[in-house]
Design a protein around this motif. Structure first.
Motif, PDB file in Angstrom:
ATOM      1  N   UNK A  74       0.845  -1.190   0.000  1.00  0.00           N
ATOM      2  CA  UNK A  74       0.000   0.000   0.000  1.00  0.00           C
ATOM      3  C   UNK A  74       0.882   1.242   0.000  1.00  0.00           C
ATOM      4  N   UNK A  75       0.451   2.262  -0.718  1.00  0.00           N
ATOM      5  CA  UNK A  75       1.349   3.389  -0.951  1.00  0.00           C
ATOM      6  C   UNK A  75       0.575   4.685  -1.171  1.00  0.00           C
ATOM      7  N   UNK A  76       1.323   5.786  -1.263  1.00  0.00           N
ATOM      8  CA  UNK A  76       0.777   7.102  -1.580  1.00  0.00           C
ATOM      9  C   UNK A  76       1.585   7.711  -2.715  1.00  0.00           C
ATOM     10  N   UNK A  77       0.898   8.483  -3.544  1.00  0.00           N
ATOM     11  CA  UNK A  77       1.541   9.146  -4.677  1.00  0.00           C
ATOM     12  C   UNK A  77       2.156  10.466  -4.226  1.00  0.00           C
ATOM     13  N   UNK A  78       3.392  10.706  -4.644  1.00  0.00           N
ATOM     14  CA  UNK A  78       4.090  11.961  -4.353  1.00  0.00           C
ATOM     15  C   UNK A  78       4.112  12.798  -5.636  1.00  0.00           C
TER      16      UNK A  78
END
Length: 537
Positions: A74-78
């Motif tokens: 699971x991740x977040x966009x930068x």
């Protein structure tokens, strides 16, 4: 009676195919190197502990699959870098490079015993190419990548540039044949746009298979709202849940880059349809079907996902439809739309056909309308389908926008096409791994019918049908014509009968003789003479 003759013809054709000699494992030093590039979810990913260097496979795995997926991927966009960053800051996601990159794209879960074909990616193609004379590390290589990332992320493109150089050197400075599948075609196309000098220096041919050049509209629309499963059947029970996959993909630029291309002139514009309950001017409820084109659908995605959150390590993290990623993806679409093929590189396109493929999506029904867009994730999508491979519409896969040497359609499924023997035959020809001067991928004939005569008449209460058919078999095998036996025709016979069941007065028999003549100029001439006799009360 005619059915008996059809059975004989089918049996002979099957025998002719089985009669061909099986290729032996050997190494052909004259082959040019091949680099295989997979599509989305087509690479093994490992999570590496930044402190002690220990790694574990997090994609694909069966044991604790969903838990590891959520905690490690699971991740977040930068938006400042265009990179998707894992929520777990203590680990890094890497692609294993074992077997010259082939390990990561061969079998996605090497530990799986039962049902392992569900995790095959390039496995069957690798096995086939080794039989043609390719050799791992000399003429056969793989390039896996973190498929969460954008197809134009510079980190990935730098790795690809380094890979091309290493393959070029390892193969004795021979130019490379790139074979891409699915989204891998977008990755390579981005590389070609942004690093055309490197691409032209190292690449000889590019063969794209089932590439979503203009997007996968129906597939992506339902992915945003409902998630997706990469495994069908009973294996789903041990795999990643659709909800967990949804929460990952909502932050993946690669998924947004698979949305329908904004400037493409679709034969039928893909739409999002929703049965909704609305109030008329007098305040009475009405059920209406609303349709939204791709640009209008964005507002639906925004509202439907506005309250989407995940709980991670005790923290609630909002994951709405990401407009920053959409902006990034639109720039990728512009880049891809303006791509030009370097003059020294040849491009080939294999696209799949003959399967109903999601193009537009409908939610709700006249009896069960959608009253709250936040509830869309609980509705099962209904698809309006077009021709394609079950995932990518044929229209999208064909629209590469490049000066192609050939475009060939093969009936098949999006992943299954990588195991298709028609595709293998075409690749073998384009890679010059065969010596067949007669083969044409646009026709894909190996056994060519050259004559067919069928006659039928009544004789003393009997129905008599005779058939004569001839074939030319194009063969790579050169028989030893110095052997006296090999110069003689080979003659075989076959017979078949059919009883009348309860009606014993009905009976039919058919007999046939098959003659295979010695090879001449790379071809065998085959004759079939058959006759059937039937009697009906």
């Amino acid at each position: 009676m005619a059915m008996l003759l059809e059975d004989i013809v089918r049996a002979v054709e099957m025998w002719l195919k089985l009669r061909k000699k099986q290729p032996q494992m050997y190494v052909d030093p004259n082959l040019d190197p091949v680099l295989l590039v997979p599509g989305i979810a087509g690479s093994i990913l490992k999570a590496v502990d930044n402190e002690n260097g220990r790694d574990e496979r997090v994609w694909v795995r069966i044991l604790s699959a969903d838990y590891k997926f959520r905690t490690k991927l699971w991740s977040r966009f930068d938006p400042s870098t265009g990179r998707t960053v894992s929520l777990d800051q203590k680990t890094s996601i890497v692609v294993p490079e074992d077997r010259y990159g082939l390990y990561a794209i061969d079998m996605l879960d090497p530990d799986l015993i039962l049902g392992r074909d569900c995790v095959y990616y390039f496995h069957d193609m690798i096995v086939e190419m080794l039989q043609w004379g390719f050799q791992e590390g000399k003429t056969l290589f793989g390039f896996g990548y973190d498929f969460r990332q954008s197809n134009r992320l510079q980190d990935t493109l730098k790795r690809l540039a380094a890979k091309l150089e290493s393959v070029y050197e390892a193969s004795g400075r021979k130019k490379i044949n790139i074979i891409t599948h699915s989204m891998g075609g977008l990755l390579v196309k981005c590389f070609m746009c942004l690093h055309s000098d490197i691409f032209e220096k190292y690449v000889k041919n590019w063969i794209a298979i089932a590439a979503p050049f203009r997007g996968a509209p129906g597939y992506i629309a339902s992915t945003f709202l409902n998630g997706v499963s990469f495994v069908d059947g009973w294996e789903q029970n041990f795999f990643i849940s659709k909800w967990s996959m949804h929460q990952l993909l909502i932050e993946c630029p690669s998924i947004y880059e698979l949305m329908p291309c904004p400037d493409f002139n679709w034969q039928h514009v893909p739409v999002l349809e929703i049965w909704r309950e609305k109030q008329d001017t007098e305040g009475n409820p009405r059920i209406i079907l609303e349709s939204y084109c791709p640009n209008e659908s964005i507002e639906i995605f925004k509202e439907a996902l506005s309250s989407n959150i995940v709980d991670y390590d005790g923290e609630s993290i909002p994951l709405p439809f990401n407009l920053e990623i959409l902006k990034w993806a639109n720039e990728t679409h512009k880049l891809l739309s303006n791509a030009e093929l370097p003059s020294q590189v040849k491009f080939y396109n294999i696209y799949a056909t003959s399967l109903e493929t999601p193009h537009s999506v409908c939610y709700g029904s006249e009896d069960t309308p959608v009253t709250d867009l936040h509830q869309l994730q609980f509705f099962l999508p209904k698809y309006i389908c077009v021709d394609g491979d079950g995932t990518v519409p044929t229209e999208s896969a064909k629209a590469d926008g490049l000066n192609a040497e050939a475009r060939v359609g093969v009936p098949g499924e999006h992943r299954g096409i990588l195991s298709d023997h028609h595709v293998f035959r075409i690749l073998k020809h384009w890679l010059k791994a065969d010596s067949d001067p007669y083969y044409n991928p646009l026709n894909d004939y190996v056994i060519l019918p050259t004559a067919f005569v069928m006659e039928s008449h009544q004789e003393k209460g009997l129905q008599v049908t005779s058939l004569k058919e001839e074939w030319e078999i194009i063969s790579e095998d050169q028989d030893n014509l110095d052997d006296a036996e090999s110069r003689k025709p080979m003659i075989s016979s076959i017979s078949i009968s059919q009883g009348g069941g309860k009606n014993q007065s009905s009976h039919a028999e058919a007999r046939a003789t098959v003659t295979v003549h010695p090879q001449n100029e790379g071809k065998h001439h085959v004759e079939l003479n058959a006759i059937s006799v039937s009697v009906d009360a």
